[in-house]
Design a protein around this motif. Structure first.
Motif, PDB file in Angstrom:
ATOM      1  N   ARG A 222       0.833  -1.209   0.000  1.00  0.00           N
ATOM      2  CA  ARG A 222       0.000   0.000   0.000  1.00  0.00           C
ATOM      3  C   ARG A 222       0.872   1.265   0.000  1.00  0.00           C
ATOM      4  O   ARG A 222       0.562   2.236  -0.690  1.00  0.00           O
ATOM      5  CB  ARG A 222      -0.935   0.003   1.209  1.00  0.00           C
ATOM      6  CG  ARG A 222      -2.099  -0.948   1.058  1.00  0.00           C
ATOM      7  CD  ARG A 222      -3.007  -0.910   2.286  1.00  0.00           C
ATOM      8  NE  ARG A 222      -4.151  -1.766   2.124  1.00  0.00           N
ATOM      9  CZ  ARG A 222      -4.160  -3.066   2.441  1.00  0.00           C
ATOM     10  NH1 ARG A 222      -3.086  -3.641   2.930  1.00  0.00           N
ATOM     11  NH2 ARG A 222      -5.256  -3.776   2.247  1.00  0.00           N
ATOM     12  N   GLU A 223       1.944   1.243   0.779  1.00  0.00           N
ATOM     13  CA  GLU A 223       2.858   2.388   0.811  1.00  0.00           C
ATOM     14  C   GLU A 223       3.519   2.593  -0.547  1.00  0.00           C
ATOM     15  O   GLU A 223       3.622   3.740  -1.031  1.00  0.00           O
ATOM     16  CB  GLU A 223       3.939   2.178   1.885  1.00  0.00           C
ATOM     17  CG  GLU A 223       3.411   2.229   3.307  1.00  0.00           C
ATOM     18  CD  GLU A 223       4.418   1.756   4.341  1.00  0.00           C
ATOM     19  OE1 GLU A 223       4.303   2.207   5.492  1.00  0.00           O
ATOM     20  OE2 GLU A 223       5.306   0.933   4.016  1.00  0.00           O
TER      21      GLU A 223
ATOM     22  N   GLY B 231      -7.932  10.018 -11.178  1.00  0.00           N
ATOM     23  CA  GLY B 231      -7.953  10.211  -9.732  1.00  0.00           C
ATOM     24  C   GLY B 231      -7.232   9.078  -9.020  1.00  0.00           C
ATOM     25  O   GLY B 231      -7.242   7.942  -9.490  1.00  0.00           O
ATOM     26  N   ASN B 232      -6.629   9.390  -7.906  1.00  0.00           N
ATOM     27  CA  ASN B 232      -5.797   8.426  -7.198  1.00  0.00           C
ATOM     28  C   ASN B 232      -6.567   7.204  -6.703  1.00  0.00           C
ATOM     29  O   ASN B 232      -6.134   6.071  -6.903  1.00  0.00           O
ATOM     30  CB  ASN B 232      -5.090   9.103  -6.024  1.00  0.00           C
ATOM     31  CG  ASN B 232      -4.076  10.130  -6.480  1.00  0.00           C
ATOM     32  OD1 ASN B 232      -3.886  10.360  -7.670  1.00  0.00           O
ATOM     33  ND2 ASN B 232      -3.409  10.749  -5.525  1.00  0.00           N
ATOM     34  N   ASP B 233      -7.704   7.416  -6.053  1.00  0.00           N
ATOM     35  CA  ASP B 233      -8.452   6.293  -5.492  1.00  0.00           C
ATOM     36  C   ASP B 233      -8.990   5.367  -6.580  1.00  0.00           C
ATOM     37  O   ASP B 233      -8.891   4.145  -6.469  1.00  0.00           O
ATOM     38  CB  ASP B 233      -9.600   6.783  -4.601  1.00  0.00           C
ATOM     39  CG  ASP B 233      -9.100   7.399  -3.299  1.00  0.00           C
ATOM     40  OD1 ASP B 233      -7.947   7.105  -2.905  1.00  0.00           O
ATOM     41  OD2 ASP B 233      -9.852   8.174  -2.680  1.00  0.00           O
ATOM     42  N   LYS B 234      -9.553   5.949  -7.610  1.00  0.00           N
ATOM     43  CA  LYS B 234     -10.086   5.129  -8.707  1.00  0.00           C
ATOM     44  C   LYS B 234      -8.958   4.349  -9.396  1.00  0.00           C
ATOM     45  O   LYS B 234      -9.111   3.181  -9.745  1.00  0.00           O
ATOM     46  CB  LYS B 234     -10.814   6.021  -9.715  1.00  0.00           C
ATOM     47  CG  LYS B 234     -11.592   5.264 -10.758  1.00  0.00           C
ATOM     48  CD  LYS B 234     -12.449   6.193 -11.604  1.00  0.00           C
ATOM     49  CE  LYS B 234     -13.272   5.386 -12.584  1.00  0.00           C
ATOM     50  NZ  LYS B 234     -14.131   6.240 -13.408  1.00  0.00           N
TER      51      LYS B 234
ATOM     52  N   ILE C  75      -5.991  -0.839 -10.377  1.00  0.00           N
ATOM     53  CA  ILE C  75      -4.763  -1.647 -10.294  1.00  0.00           C
ATOM     54  C   ILE C  75      -4.997  -2.879  -9.432  1.00  0.00           C
ATOM     55  O   ILE C  75      -4.643  -4.003  -9.806  1.00  0.00           O
ATOM     56  CB  ILE C  75      -3.589  -0.803  -9.734  1.00  0.00           C
ATOM     57  CG1 ILE C  75      -3.228   0.338 -10.685  1.00  0.00           C
ATOM     58  CG2 ILE C  75      -2.372  -1.680  -9.423  1.00  0.00           C
ATOM     59  CD1 ILE C  75      -2.827  -0.080 -12.081  1.00  0.00           C
ATOM     60  N   ASN C  76      -5.619  -2.686  -8.270  1.00  0.00           N
ATOM     61  CA  ASN C  76      -5.889  -3.817  -7.386  1.00  0.00           C
ATOM     62  C   ASN C  76      -6.856  -4.817  -8.017  1.00  0.00           C
ATOM     63  O   ASN C  76      -6.734  -6.020  -7.790  1.00  0.00           O
ATOM     64  CB  ASN C  76      -6.381  -3.339  -6.025  1.00  0.00           C
ATOM     65  CG  ASN C  76      -5.243  -2.860  -5.163  1.00  0.00           C
ATOM     66  OD1 ASN C  76      -4.200  -3.494  -5.081  1.00  0.00           O
ATOM     67  ND2 ASN C  76      -5.423  -1.717  -4.518  1.00  0.00           N
TER      68      ASN C  76
ATOM     69  N   LYS D  37       8.706  -3.766  -7.757  1.00  0.00           N
ATOM     70  CA  LYS D  37       8.745  -3.979  -6.311  1.00  0.00           C
ATOM     71  C   LYS D  37       7.322  -4.017  -5.759  1.00  0.00           C
ATOM     72  O   LYS D  37       6.988  -4.879  -4.940  1.00  0.00           O
ATOM     73  CB  LYS D  37       9.566  -2.873  -5.637  1.00  0.00           C
ATOM     74  CG  LYS D  37       9.656  -3.024  -4.122  1.00  0.00           C
ATOM     75  CD  LYS D  37      10.665  -2.080  -3.497  1.00  0.00           C
ATOM     76  CE  LYS D  37      10.134  -0.685  -3.382  1.00  0.00           C
ATOM     77  NZ  LYS D  37      10.979   0.204  -2.554  1.00  0.00           N
ATOM     78  N   PHE D  38       6.475  -3.104  -6.219  1.00  0.00           N
ATOM     79  CA  PHE D  38       5.076  -3.097  -5.802  1.00  0.00           C
ATOM     80  C   PHE D  38       4.413  -4.432  -6.120  1.00  0.00           C
ATOM     81  O   PHE D  38       3.758  -5.040  -5.268  1.00  0.00           O
ATOM     82  CB  PHE D  38       4.296  -1.949  -6.465  1.00  0.00           C
ATOM     83  CG  PHE D  38       2.814  -2.168  -6.458  1.00  0.00           C
ATOM     84  CD1 PHE D  38       2.090  -2.054  -5.274  1.00  0.00           C
ATOM     85  CD2 PHE D  38       2.152  -2.530  -7.625  1.00  0.00           C
ATOM     86  CE1 PHE D  38       0.715  -2.293  -5.257  1.00  0.00           C
ATOM     87  CE2 PHE D  38       0.785  -2.768  -7.615  1.00  0.00           C
ATOM     88  CZ  PHE D  38       0.063  -2.647  -6.433  1.00  0.00           C
ATOM     89  N   VAL D  39       4.583  -4.910  -7.352  1.00  0.00           N
ATOM     90  CA  VAL D  39       3.950  -6.168  -7.758  1.00  0.00           C
ATOM     91  C   VAL D  39       4.419  -7.317  -6.868  1.00  0.00           C
ATOM     92  O   VAL D  39       3.603  -8.102  -6.371  1.00  0.00           O
ATOM     93  CB  VAL D  39       4.215  -6.476  -9.249  1.00  0.00           C
ATOM     94  CG1 VAL D  39       3.763  -7.888  -9.601  1.00  0.00           C
ATOM     95  CG2 VAL D  39       3.515  -5.451 -10.143  1.00  0.00           C
ATOM     96  N   LYS D  40       5.707  -7.423  -6.661  1.00  0.00           N
ATOM     97  CA  LYS D  40       6.252  -8.528  -5.856  1.00  0.00           C
ATOM     98  C   LYS D  40       5.706  -8.481  -4.428  1.00  0.00           C
ATOM     99  O   LYS D  40       5.258  -9.498  -3.897  1.00  0.00           O
ATOM    100  CB  LYS D  40       7.782  -8.473  -5.863  1.00  0.00           C
ATOM    101  CG  LYS D  40       8.460  -9.545  -5.036  1.00  0.00           C
ATOM    102  CD  LYS D  40       8.479 -10.870  -5.756  1.00  0.00           C
ATOM    103  CE  LYS D  40       9.241 -11.922  -4.983  1.00  0.00           C
ATOM    104  NZ  LYS D  40      10.300 -12.535  -5.727  1.00  0.00           N
ATOM    105  N   VAL D  41       5.729  -7.310  -3.801  1.00  0.00           N
ATOM    106  CA  VAL D  41       5.254  -7.179  -2.419  1.00  0.00           C
ATOM    107  C   VAL D  41       3.744  -7.448  -2.356  1.00  0.00           C
ATOM    108  O   VAL D  41       3.254  -8.107  -1.433  1.00  0.00           O
ATOM    109  CB  VAL D  41       5.618  -5.794  -1.838  1.00  0.00           C
ATOM    110  CG1 VAL D  41       4.982  -5.573  -0.471  1.00  0.00           C
ATOM    111  CG2 VAL D  41       7.133  -5.644  -1.758  1.00  0.00           C
TER     112      VAL D  41
END
Length: 165
Positions: free
Chosen positions: A85-86, A100-103, A108-109, A154-158
């Motif tokens: 998340r970070e 927009g960031n939230d959308k 992505i999720n 890195k995001f994907v792996k974590v």
């Protein structure tokens, strides 16, 4: 529109693109290949699939047939200090997506959850299979700024490691 019957008989993780004059005229993939295809009519990008075991091209007149056998194991080093998340928040802050960031984060999720769900139903379900599926699914022209960010992998792996906890 052309098609290849042979694609139905090939193993997973293979993609082909027919390209003429720098434009994609047809693309396809084998069953159980979790990668986005380059869209017909768009400019052809040979670097679109950066993780592959083999790449070949066959030229017939002015049409070029490109074939990739995508890698299943993608080496990504992580230090373990940040949560997914970070990392995602940092990337989104850097790229400022138009929707927009939230959308954007929800989108992505959703893509990642879908890739995980697809892989879960297969015999080779593993961290490596989900990481590669996510990376290949997210490599789309509308997400170029996201996948180009230095912390994307890195995001994907974590994120995937979180599925396996």
């Amino acid at each position: 529109k052309c098609g290849f019957k042979v694609i139905e008989k090939l193993p997973p993780h293979i993609i082909y693109i027919a390209e003429k004059n720098g434009k994609v005229i047809h693309s396809g993939k084998t069953a159980l290949t979790h990668a986005s295809l380059q869209e017909e009519g768009n400019s052809f990008d040979k670097e679109y699939y950066p993780y592959f075991d083999t790449y070949t091209v066959y030229n017939a007149d002015s049409t070029h047939y490109h074939w990739w056998k995508l890698s299943i194991k993608i080496e990504i080093k992580i230090d373990g200090s940040e949560t997914w998340r970070e990392i995602l928040n940092e990337i989104v802050q850097a790229i400022q997506p138009a929707i927009g960031n939230d959308k954007f984060k929800k989108s992505i999720n959703g893509i990642i959850a879908h890739a995980n769900g697809k892989c879960k139903s297969e015999a080779d379900y593993s961290i490596d299979s989900v990481v590669s599926a996510c990376i290949y699914r997210l490599r789309r022209s509308d997400l170029e700024s996201f996948v180009s960010h230095p912390d994307f992998e890195k995001f994907v792996k974590v994120r995937v490691l979180d599925f396996f906890k």
